[in-house]
Enzyme design. Structure first.
Site, mmCIF file in Angstrom:
data_model
loop_
_atom_site.group_PDB
_atom_site.id
_atom_site.type_symbol
_atom_site.label_atom_id
_atom_site.label_comp_id
_atom_site.label_asym_id
_atom_site.label_seq_id
_atom_site.Cartn_x
_atom_site.Cartn_y
_atom_site.Cartn_z
ATOM 1 N N HIS A 1 -27.940 -0.357 1.080
ATOM 2 C CA HIS A 1 -26.602 -0.299 1.663
ATOM 3 C C HIS A 1 -25.762 0.775 0.966
ATOM 4 C CE1 HIS A 1 -22.904 -1.977 3.442
ATOM 5 N NE2 HIS A 1 -22.365 -1.690 2.283
ATOM 6 N N HIS B 1 -31.842 -4.230 0.188
ATOM 7 C CA HIS B 1 -30.667 -3.980 1.024
ATOM 8 C C HIS B 1 -29.396 -3.688 0.230
ATOM 9 C CE1 HIS B 1 -33.261 -5.169 4.281
ATOM 10 N NE2 HIS B 1 -32.301 -5.007 5.168
ATOM 11 N N GLU C 1 -28.553 -19.245 5.601
ATOM 12 C CA GLU C 1 -28.493 -18.531 4.326
ATOM 13 C C GLU C 1 -27.609 -19.248 3.319
ATOM 14 O OE1 GLU C 1 -28.403 -14.304 4.973
ATOM 15 O OE2 GLU C 1 -27.835 -13.912 2.908
ATOM 16 N N LYS D 1 -40.655 -14.150 8.642
ATOM 17 C CA LYS D 1 -39.224 -14.335 8.896
ATOM 18 C C LYS D 1 -38.956 -15.721 9.463
ATOM 19 C CE LYS D 1 -34.873 -12.660 10.268
ATOM 20 N NZ LYS D 1 -34.017 -11.573 10.686
ATOM 21 N N ARG E 1 -18.340 -20.467 25.337
ATOM 22 C CA ARG E 1 -18.737 -21.183 24.101
ATOM 23 C C ARG E 1 -20.247 -21.215 23.905
ATOM 24 N NH1 ARG E 1 -14.641 -24.297 26.170
ATOM 25 N NH2 ARG E 1 -12.685 -23.980 25.079
ATOM 26 N N LYS F 1 -29.105 -14.176 13.837
ATOM 27 C CA LYS F 1 -27.888 -13.517 13.354
ATOM 28 C C LYS F 1 -27.456 -12.508 14.400
ATOM 29 C CE LYS F 1 -28.075 -13.691 8.310
ATOM 30 N NZ LYS F 1 -28.095 -12.868 7.069
ATOM 31 N N HIS G 1 -31.298 3.059 8.503
ATOM 32 C CA HIS G 1 -31.252 1.793 7.759
ATOM 33 C C HIS G 1 -32.592 1.483 7.074
ATOM 34 C CE1 HIS G 1 -30.427 -2.392 6.780
ATOM 35 N NE2 HIS G 1 -31.549 -2.710 7.406
ATOM 36 N N ASN H 1 -32.882 -9.853 2.014
ATOM 37 C CA ASN H 1 -32.044 -8.714 1.630
ATOM 38 C C ASN H 1 -32.691 -7.847 0.561
ATOM 39 O OD1 ASN H 1 -30.004 -9.448 3.413
ATOM 40 N ND2 ASN H 1 -29.120 -10.878 1.924
ATOM 41 N N ARG I 1 -33.097 -17.431 2.625
ATOM 42 C CA ARG I 1 -32.898 -16.357 3.590
ATOM 43 C C ARG I 1 -32.401 -15.093 2.890
ATOM 44 N NH1 ARG I 1 -30.968 -16.749 9.916
ATOM 45 N NH2 ARG I 1 -31.280 -14.542 10.292
ATOM 46 N N GLU J 1 -39.282 -2.589 6.997
ATOM 47 C CA GLU J 1 -39.012 -4.035 7.000
ATOM 48 C C GLU J 1 -40.332 -4.823 7.007
ATOM 49 O OE1 GLU J 1 -35.868 -5.120 6.668
ATOM 50 O OE2 GLU J 1 -34.552 -3.596 7.522
HETATM 51 P P1 NAD Z 1 -31.211 0.793 17.645
HETATM 52 O O1 NAD Z 1 -31.052 -0.416 18.458
HETATM 53 O O2 NAD Z 1 -30.044 1.690 17.507
HETATM 54 O O3 NAD Z 1 -32.448 1.635 18.184
HETATM 55 C C1 NAD Z 1 -32.781 2.841 17.529
HETATM 56 C C2 NAD Z 1 -32.951 3.985 18.517
HETATM 57 O O4 NAD Z 1 -34.180 3.832 19.218
HETATM 58 C C3 NAD Z 1 -31.869 4.061 19.586
HETATM 59 O O5 NAD Z 1 -31.564 5.405 19.809
HETATM 60 C C4 NAD Z 1 -32.551 3.479 20.826
HETATM 61 O O6 NAD Z 1 -32.024 3.987 22.007
HETATM 62 C C5 NAD Z 1 -33.967 3.919 20.630
HETATM 63 N N1 NAD Z 1 -34.994 3.063 21.227
HETATM 64 C C6 NAD Z 1 -35.054 1.711 21.213
HETATM 65 N N2 NAD Z 1 -36.220 1.308 21.736
HETATM 66 C C7 NAD Z 1 -36.897 2.406 22.101
HETATM 67 C C8 NAD Z 1 -38.178 2.631 22.688
HETATM 68 N N3 NAD Z 1 -39.014 1.623 22.941
HETATM 69 N N4 NAD Z 1 -38.545 3.906 22.929
HETATM 70 C C9 NAD Z 1 -37.713 4.933 22.604
HETATM 71 N N5 NAD Z 1 -36.520 4.790 22.035
HETATM 72 C C10 NAD Z 1 -36.120 3.533 21.790
HETATM 73 O O7 NAD Z 1 -31.648 0.451 16.141
HETATM 74 P P2 NAD Z 1 -32.609 -0.646 15.480
HETATM 75 O O8 NAD Z 1 -33.156 0.012 14.297
HETATM 76 O O9 NAD Z 1 -33.520 -1.261 16.465
HETATM 77 O O10 NAD Z 1 -31.577 -1.777 15.053
HETATM 78 C C11 NAD Z 1 -30.572 -1.534 14.101
HETATM 79 C C12 NAD Z 1 -29.511 -2.592 14.227
HETATM 80 O O11 NAD Z 1 -30.098 -3.868 13.980
HETATM 81 C C13 NAD Z 1 -28.380 -2.447 13.229
HETATM 82 O O12 NAD Z 1 -27.163 -2.565 13.902
HETATM 83 C C14 NAD Z 1 -28.567 -3.604 12.277
HETATM 84 O O13 NAD Z 1 -27.343 -4.091 11.750
HETATM 85 C C15 NAD Z 1 -29.221 -4.621 13.166
HETATM 86 N N6 NAD Z 1 -30.018 -5.632 12.455
HETATM 87 C C16 NAD Z 1 -29.784 -6.933 12.730
HETATM 88 C C17 NAD Z 1 -30.522 -7.913 12.124
HETATM 89 C C18 NAD Z 1 -30.293 -9.344 12.482
HETATM 90 O O14 NAD Z 1 -30.834 -10.237 11.827
HETATM 91 N N7 NAD Z 1 -29.540 -9.612 13.531
HETATM 92 C C19 NAD Z 1 -31.516 -7.579 11.207
HETATM 93 C C20 NAD Z 1 -31.741 -6.251 10.937
HETATM 94 C C21 NAD Z 1 -30.992 -5.265 11.584
HETATM 95 ZN ZN ZN Z 2 -32.696 -4.487 7.193
#
Ligand code: NAD
Ligand code: ZN
Length: 368
Positions: free
Chosen positions: A253, A249, A237, A227, A121, A143, A267, A246, A242, A185
Site C-alpha cells: 500500500h 499489503h 476479520e 481464501k 437493503r 468484501k 496493486h 493482508n 482474515r 495474490e
Molecule cells: P480491474 O477490475 O480494474 O481490471 C483490470 C483491467 O483489466 C481493466 O482495465 C479491465 O477492463 C481489464 N480486464 C478485466 N477482465 C479482462 C479480460 N478478461 N480481458 C481483458 N481485459 C480485462 O482490476 P482488478 O485487478 O481485477 O481488481 C482490482 C480491484 O479489486 C481494486 O479496486 C481492489 O480494491 C479490488 N479488490 C477487492 C478485493 C475484495 O475482497 N473485495 C480484494 C482484492 C482487490
Molecule cells: Zn490484494
C-alpha cells in the site's frame, strides 16, 4: 472443473472454476434468474471482449441482458458511479430476490457488490470474475467497497454473492501484466499458509502464467479454497485470521501510494514486492531464515514481478513510506499490524513492530 464451497451458514455459496463456464452460463445461472431480463454490470473492455458470448449463452435459456457499462479502471469505484448504478438498478425494477451479474475484474465486482448490498437493503448478485485477481481474491469473501477522497475501500459493506463463476477461458484476453499482478495474490496464499502450494508454484508457476489448463485450474482452485477457508473462519476479520490475507499489503500500500496509485505500479505488483519486504524484514529480525526470504524473492522475480525496491525506481526514503502506511485504514488503536513470517507457509499478525525500525529497514532496502 473444481467446485469450492464457501461455508457461511445461510450465506453459503459455491465458486466454480473451469474453462467454458461463460459458454454455458445460461445453464449455471438459471437457478438465480427469475426474470427474462438480467441486469449486468461490466466495464467497456470486458463488454467488448466477452459481451456477445455471454449474451448468446443466456439467450439459450431465453434471457436478455440489460447492460450497465462503466469506464475501465479504479475510477468506477466512486460515489458518482455508485449513485448512477443504484438509480439504474431501481429503474430496471430489481427486487430483493433478484440477482445482478457482475462481469469483470475487482472494480466491477466491488462496485456491483456494494450497490447490491444497499439496493432495497440488499439484493442478490452473482460474480463472473474476469481477471486472475478477481477470480482468486476479490470475487470471493463478500468484501465490497468504493473509494473516497479519504482513501481506497473506505466505504463499503460485507455482502456475499450467491455464486461465483471463475471461467479460466476469460484469462486468455487479459493483458499479461494484469495476469502477473493477479498471480501475486496466488503466490500470497502459498507464502501465508501453504508451503506445499508455494513449492508447487515454484515448479509450475510458468505453466500457470502460460495459462496451461491443468496448472491454471489447480492454482485458481487452490487459491480460492485457501481464501474460502479463511473467510469461513473469520468472515468479518475480527479474529486475526482474515487479516493474514493482508500479507504484503501494508508495504504494498505504501508503494502504491508513493507511485500515486497509478499504472507505474499495479496493486498486485505492490503486493508482490510487499511480500518480499515482509519476508526480508522477518529475516532481519530473526523470525525467518535468510534462504526462505530469498525463496520468496525468487518466486516473485520468476513471475516477472518486482522483487526489490530498486526494480521500481523510487525516489523517497523509509520515513516517507512509513508515513503512507500510517494512512492505511487497517491502523487499529494506534498500532500498525504487520503480517510477518515464521516460515514460508506460516504467516502471523504482529502488533509490536516499531515503525522507526521499519523506516530504517526500508532505507537499507532502498539502497540495495
Ligand atoms: P480491474 O477490475 O480494474 O481490471 C483490470 C483491467 O483489466 C481493466 O482495465 C479491465 O477492463 C481489464 N480486464 C478485466 N477482465 C479482462 C479480460 N478478461 N480481458 C481483458 N481485459 C480485462 O482490476 P482488478 O485487478 O481485477 O481488481 C482490482 C480491484 O479489486 C481494486 O479496486 C481492489 O480494491 C479490488 N479488490 C477487492 C478485493 C475484495 O475482497 N473485495 C480484494 C482484492 C482487490
Ligand atoms: Zn490484494
Amino acid at each position: 472443473m473444481a467446485v469450492i464451497p464457501v461455508a457461511l451458514g445461510g450465506r453459503s455459496y459455491e465458486v466454480q472454476v473451469a474453462r467454458g463456464l461463460i459458454e454455458d452460463a445460461g445453464h449455471h445461472l438459471a437457478p438465480y434468474l427469475r426474470k427474462r431480463e438480467v441486469p449486468v454490470v461490466v466495464d467497456a473492455n470486458v463488454r467488448r471482449l466477452w459481451g456477445a458470448r455471454i449474451e448468446a449463452a443466456l439467450a439459450v435459456e431465453g434471457h436478455q441482458l440489460r447492460w450497465f457499462e462503466v469506464p475501465p479502471g479504479e475510477g468506477a469505484k466512486s460515489w458518482e458511479w455508485l449513485a448512477r448504478l443504484t438509480d439504474w438498478l431501481l429503474d430496471q425494477g430489481v427486487e430483493r430476490g433478484d440477482h445482478v451479474m457482475a462481469l469483470g475484474g475487482g472494480v466491477v465486482g466491488d462496485l456491483t457488490g456494494f450497490a447490491c448490498a444497499i439496493l432495497k437493503r440488499g439484493c442478490g448478485f452473482v460474480q463472473v470474475p474476469t481477471t486472475l485477481l478477481a477470480q482468486v481474491d476479490s470475487s470471493v469473501g463478500g468484501k465490497t467497497a468504493i473509494n473516497t477522497a479519504a482513501g481506497k475501500n473506505l466505504v463499503g459493506a460485507f455482502h456475499q454473492p450467491s455464486l461465483v463463476l471463475a471461467d479460466l477461458d476469460v484469462l486468455g484476453t487479459l493483458p499479461p501484466r494484469e495476469l502477473r499482478a493477479g498471480y501475486a495474490e496466488v503466490l500470497k496464499y502459498g507464502v501465508l499458509g501453504d508451503r506445499a502450494f508455494f513449492d508447487w508454484l515454484a515448479a509450475n508457476g510458468a505453466a500457470v502464467l502460460a495459462l496451461e489448463e491443468a496448472a491454471l485450474e489447480h492454482a485458481v482452485a487452490t487459491s480460492v479454497a485457501a481464501k474460502a477457508a479463511i473467510v469461513a473462519a473469520d468472515e468479518r476479520e475480527t479474529e486475526d485470521k482474515r487479516a493474514l490475507l493482508n500479507l504484503g499489503h501494508t508495504f504494498g500500500h505504501a508503494l502504491e501510494a508513493e507511485t500515486g496509485f497509478s499504472d507505474r505500479l499495479l496493486h498486485g505488483e505492490g503486493v508482490a514486492l510487499g511480500m518480499v519486504l515482509a519476508a526480508r524484514y522477518s529475516a532481519r529480525i530473526g523470525l525467518l531464515t535468510a534462504p526462505d526470504a530469498d525463496k520468496v524473492a525468487a518466486a516473485v522475480g520468476a513471475a516477472g514481478l518486482p522483487a526489490s525496491l530498486s526494480a521500481i525506481g523510487l525516489d523517497c526514503n523509509g520515513k516517507t513510506l512509513v508515513a503512507h502506511m500510517l494512512h492505511d485504514k487497517k491502523m487499529d488503536a494506534g498500532t500498525l499490524p504487520f503480517i510477518l513470517l515464521h516460515a514460508i507457509g506460516e504467516a502471523f499478525v504482529s502488533r509490536d513492530v516499531a515503525l522507526a525500525d521499519i523506516a530504517a529497514f526500508l532505507d537499507e532496502e532502498l539502497a540495495r
